[in-house]
Write a protein that holds these residues in place. Structure first.
Motif, short mmCIF file in Angstrom:
data_model
loop_
_atom_site.label_atom_id
_atom_site.label_comp_id
_atom_site.label_asym_id
_atom_site.label_seq_id
_atom_site.Cartn_x
_atom_site.Cartn_y
_atom_site.Cartn_z
N PRO A 147 -77.48 -21.46 14.51
CA PRO A 147 -76.54 -22.04 15.48
C PRO A 147 -76.90 -23.49 15.79
CG PRO A 147 -78.01 -20.48 16.54
CD PRO A 147 -78.27 -20.38 15.08
N ALA A 163 -78.31 -24.13 23.52
CA ALA A 163 -78.21 -22.68 23.68
C ALA A 163 -77.32 -22.36 24.87
CB ALA A 163 -79.59 -22.08 23.89
N ARG A 182 -77.96 -18.13 29.83
CA ARG A 182 -78.17 -16.68 29.85
C ARG A 182 -77.67 -16.13 31.18
NH1 ARG A 182 -84.14 -15.37 28.16
NH2 ARG A 182 -83.23 -13.30 28.17
#
Length: 101
Positions: free
Chosen positions: A43, A47, A50
């Protein structure tokens, strides 16, 4: 170079990528293509955030991190007061509930 140092360095890079035979050359073009495909599938970009799971995770997401606040200190003080009163009641005050000292 000692064996331990070499062993430590070899574990950093996977063996298929680190082998000298996988670098360049027409005979190993298929192996290099596998390495390129591996890195293309990774990826890209930052990121994703979460999501917090569980009671403690939601509590940390609410009061720590970006939206930090002093509320956890107040929660700890309140919990200690409640536990202290419950302890005092159990060991002392309940015996004097209906009659004076």
């Amino acid at each position: 170079m000692s064996f331990i140092a070499r062993r430590g360095l070899t574990t950093l890079v996977p063996p298929k990528i680190a082998s000298p035979l996988a670098i360049g050359g027409a005979k190993d073009a298929a192996r290099m293509q596998q390495v390129v495909d591996l890195y293309e599938k990774l990826p890209k970009g930052p990121a994703p955030d979460r999501t917090a799971k569980g009671l403690l995770g939601r509590y940390q997401a609410r009061y720590f991190g970006r939206n930090s606040s002093p509320a956890p200190f107040y929660h700890v003080i309140g919990a200690l007061l409640l536990l202290g009163y419950a302890n005092n009641y159990y060991f002392h005050l309940r015996h004097h509930k209906n009659n004076a000292h």
